[in-house]
Design a protein around this motif. Structure first.
Motif, PDB file in Angstrom:
ATOM      1  N   GLU A 120     -21.090 -11.709 -36.956  1.00  0.00           N
ATOM      2  CA  GLU A 120     -22.115 -11.005 -37.739  1.00  0.00           C
ATOM      3  C   GLU A 120     -22.701  -9.824 -36.974  1.00  0.00           C
ATOM      4  O   GLU A 120     -23.086  -8.813 -37.588  1.00  0.00           O
ATOM      5  N   LEU A 121     -22.800  -9.940 -35.647  1.00  0.00           N
ATOM      6  CA  LEU A 121     -23.327  -8.832 -34.861  1.00  0.00           C
ATOM      7  C   LEU A 121     -22.392  -7.629 -34.904  1.00  0.00           C
ATOM      8  O   LEU A 121     -22.840  -6.480 -34.983  1.00  0.00           O
ATOM      9  N   TYR A 122     -21.088  -7.897 -34.831  1.00  0.00           N
ATOM     10  CA  TYR A 122     -20.120  -6.797 -34.945  1.00  0.00           C
ATOM     11  C   TYR A 122     -20.228  -6.129 -36.312  1.00  0.00           C
ATOM     12  O   TYR A 122     -20.234  -4.896 -36.424  1.00  0.00           O
ATOM     13  N   GLU A 123     -20.316  -6.960 -37.359  1.00  0.00           N
ATOM     14  CA  GLU A 123     -20.376  -6.412 -38.709  1.00  0.00           C
ATOM     15  C   GLU A 123     -21.651  -5.614 -38.932  1.00  0.00           C
ATOM     16  O   GLU A 123     -21.628  -4.558 -39.584  1.00  0.00           O
ATOM     17  N   ALA A 124     -22.772  -6.106 -38.395  1.00  0.00           N
ATOM     18  CA  ALA A 124     -24.026  -5.380 -38.550  1.00  0.00           C
ATOM     19  C   ALA A 124     -23.962  -4.019 -37.859  1.00  0.00           C
ATOM     20  O   ALA A 124     -24.445  -3.010 -38.396  1.00  0.00           O
ATOM     21  N   ALA A 125     -23.353  -3.988 -36.684  1.00  0.00           N
ATOM     22  CA  ALA A 125     -23.218  -2.705 -35.985  1.00  0.00           C
ATOM     23  C   ALA A 125     -22.299  -1.761 -36.745  1.00  0.00           C
ATOM     24  O   ALA A 125     -22.553  -0.548 -36.817  1.00  0.00           O
ATOM     25  N   ARG A 126     -21.243  -2.292 -37.337  1.00  0.00           N
ATOM     26  CA  ARG A 126     -20.339  -1.457 -38.126  1.00  0.00           C
ATOM     27  C   ARG A 126     -21.067  -0.867 -39.328  1.00  0.00           C
ATOM     28  O   ARG A 126     -20.872   0.307 -39.677  1.00  0.00           O
ATOM     29  N   LEU A 127     -21.890  -1.686 -39.988  1.00  0.00           N
ATOM     30  CA  LEU A 127     -22.622  -1.205 -41.158  1.00  0.00           C
ATOM     31  C   LEU A 127     -23.600  -0.097 -40.790  1.00  0.00           C
ATOM     32  O   LEU A 127     -23.906   0.774 -41.617  1.00  0.00           O
ATOM     33  N   ASP A 128     -24.085  -0.123 -39.552  1.00  0.00           N
ATOM     34  CA  ASP A 128     -24.994   0.930 -39.090  1.00  0.00           C
ATOM     35  C   ASP A 128     -24.249   2.189 -38.661  1.00  0.00           C
ATOM     36  O   ASP A 128     -24.861   3.143 -38.188  1.00  0.00           O
ATOM     37  N   GLY A 129     -22.932   2.151 -38.788  1.00  0.00           N
ATOM     38  CA  GLY A 129     -22.146   3.326 -38.453  1.00  0.00           C
ATOM     39  C   GLY A 129     -21.683   3.400 -37.017  1.00  0.00           C
ATOM     40  O   GLY A 129     -21.225   4.464 -36.571  1.00  0.00           O
ATOM     41  N   ALA A 130     -21.775   2.317 -36.279  1.00  0.00           N
ATOM     42  CA  ALA A 130     -21.371   2.329 -34.871  1.00  0.00           C
ATOM     43  C   ALA A 130     -19.857   2.232 -34.747  1.00  0.00           C
ATOM     44  O   ALA A 130     -19.214   1.458 -35.466  1.00  0.00           O
ATOM     45  N   GLY A 131     -19.299   3.024 -33.840  1.00  0.00           N
ATOM     46  CA  GLY A 131     -17.880   2.943 -33.541  1.00  0.00           C
ATOM     47  C   GLY A 131     -17.611   1.894 -32.486  1.00  0.00           C
ATOM     48  O   GLY A 131     -18.513   1.160 -32.044  1.00  0.00           O
TER      49      GLY A 131
ATOM     50  N   TRP B 120     -16.816   2.168 -29.262  1.00  0.00           N
ATOM     51  CA  TRP B 120     -17.515   2.379 -27.999  1.00  0.00           C
ATOM     52  C   TRP B 120     -18.998   2.043 -28.124  1.00  0.00           C
ATOM     53  O   TRP B 120     -19.596   1.479 -27.211  1.00  0.00           O
ATOM     54  N   ARG B 121     -19.587   2.406 -29.247  1.00  0.00           N
ATOM     55  CA  ARG B 121     -21.009   2.112 -29.465  1.00  0.00           C
ATOM     56  C   ARG B 121     -21.255   0.611 -29.543  1.00  0.00           C
ATOM     57  O   ARG B 121     -22.225   0.096 -28.989  1.00  0.00           O
ATOM     58  N   VAL B 122     -20.355  -0.084 -30.234  1.00  0.00           N
ATOM     59  CA  VAL B 122     -20.480  -1.544 -30.322  1.00  0.00           C
ATOM     60  C   VAL B 122     -20.348  -2.174 -28.948  1.00  0.00           C
ATOM     61  O   VAL B 122     -21.117  -3.080 -28.575  1.00  0.00           O
ATOM     62  N   LEU B 123     -19.390  -1.700 -28.153  1.00  0.00           N
ATOM     63  CA  LEU B 123     -19.181  -2.254 -26.817  1.00  0.00           C
ATOM     64  C   LEU B 123     -20.397  -2.032 -25.929  1.00  0.00           C
ATOM     65  O   LEU B 123     -20.859  -2.963 -25.250  1.00  0.00           O
ATOM     66  N   LEU B 124     -20.928  -0.816 -25.941  1.00  0.00           N
ATOM     67  CA  LEU B 124     -22.018  -0.473 -25.027  1.00  0.00           C
ATOM     68  C   LEU B 124     -23.363  -1.021 -25.486  1.00  0.00           C
ATOM     69  O   LEU B 124     -24.193  -1.416 -24.659  1.00  0.00           O
ATOM     70  N   SER B 125     -23.597  -1.056 -26.794  1.00  0.00           N
ATOM     71  CA  SER B 125     -24.928  -1.419 -27.302  1.00  0.00           C
ATOM     72  C   SER B 125     -25.043  -2.874 -27.728  1.00  0.00           C
ATOM     73  O   SER B 125     -26.157  -3.409 -27.780  1.00  0.00           O
ATOM     74  N   VAL B 126     -23.933  -3.516 -28.042  1.00  0.00           N
ATOM     75  CA  VAL B 126     -23.990  -4.892 -28.539  1.00  0.00           C
ATOM     76  C   VAL B 126     -23.340  -5.871 -27.566  1.00  0.00           C
ATOM     77  O   VAL B 126     -23.944  -6.868 -27.155  1.00  0.00           O
TER      78      VAL B 126
END
Length: 295
Positions: A174-185, A187-193
């Motif tokens: 769910e955390l990956y999906e939430a970041a994707r919905l916010d428009g994160a790529g 690299w952004r998912v890796l660094l921020s989540v």
């Protein structure tokens, strides 16, 4: 039988069991601490006191730092210490960066070529290359007598990769999906989540890499000239060969290696890891077990 009786593994240990555990723990502590105390004491003892004690001193009567002054003034150990520190810091950072990115890519479902790449990596773990092929490869790449030869051949450790991959897979989807919905790529998912949630695993893997680079001596003996050796190879020459080396600063003469000097070099090579380890030890159980169970 009462339904409130606890199972055997939850019962309070018997006094005999507690005494046995205490004795076993005390024996382990003595087996670890006494040799280290002897090493430190011998490094602080005078040459005459070491000779009188048959080569070892449990507690010096007149402690002296002469052995440490000799090895630090000679230039060999200080140069080797700088080499080891540089290789450890640079190698650990590069290995962490490569391992994290590769583990993250392999942990995501649907990655193109993910399974074949993972199988190839595991194959290298089961069937590692021999010494001669590794030497020939390093030679062909022009890495002989280069500090890169101590880092590039061991840049990614398969065990550490599997641990991080398992840890990343254990993060809720769910955390990956939430970041994707916010428009994160990616690299952004890796660094921020992913990385903020993986501090325990990163600390464990980072310490594994740092200890491996710090303690490495075999590759240095194969790929480097003696004036470029790291501390562990110099330590091996002092302790195992029982002889000195040509001074790295002047290129003249040799430095002898009596028992006090050997133990002083051993202390210098051991203390940095002993200083770092207590700060990261609390992450070991959490990081390693989590990654191993979820992989």
């Amino acid at each position: 039988m009462s339904s409130h009786v606890r199972p055997g593994w939850m019962e309070k240990p018997k006094p005999v069991t507690q005494v046995g555990k205490a004795l076993a723990l005390a024996a382990v502590v003595l087996l670890v601490c006494v040799p280290f105390l002897v090493i430190v004491s011998t490094s602080l003892a005078s040459t005459d006191e070491v000779v009188e004690g048959g080569g070892w001193v449990l507690w010096p009567t007149e402690p002296t730092l002469d052995a440490y002054r000799d090895i630090l003034d000679g230039g060999i150990v200080t140069h080797a210490l700088g080499v080891s520190a540089g290789v450890t810091i640079v190698g650990t950072l590069l290995s962490l960066a490569c391992t994290v990115t590769l583990a993250y890519a392999l942990s995501r479902p649907g990655v193109f070529g993910g399974k074949p790449v993972l199988l190839l990596i595991l194959f290298t773990f089961l069937f590692p290359p021999g010494m001669i092929p590794s030497f020939l490869l390093v030679k062909e790449l022009g890495l002989l007598d280069s500090y890169a030869s101590l880092v590039l051949p061991v840049l990614v450790n398969v065990f550490n990769l599997v641990v991080l991959r398992g840890f990343f897979q254990g993060i809720p989807e769910e955390l990956y999906e939430a970041a994707r919905l916010d428009g994160a790529g990616d690299w952004r998912v890796l660094l921020s989540v992913v990385l903020p949630l993986s501090k325990a695993a990163l600390a464990v893997v980072g310490l594994f890499y740092a200890v491996a680079y710090w303690n490495s001596w075999f590759y240095a003996s194969l790929y480097l000239e003696s004036d470029h050796w790291p501390l562990q190879q110099v330590l091996r020459t002092y302790v195992v060969a029982g002889s000195g080396l040509t001074d790295a600063t002047t290129g003249e003469g040799t430095i002898t290696a009596p028992q006090t000097v050997q133990m002083a070099v051993l202390v210098i090579a051991t203390v940095p890891i002993l200083i770092v380890y207590p700060f990261l030890q609390k992450y070991f159980t959490k990081g390693v077990l989590t990654g191993a169970i979820k992989s």
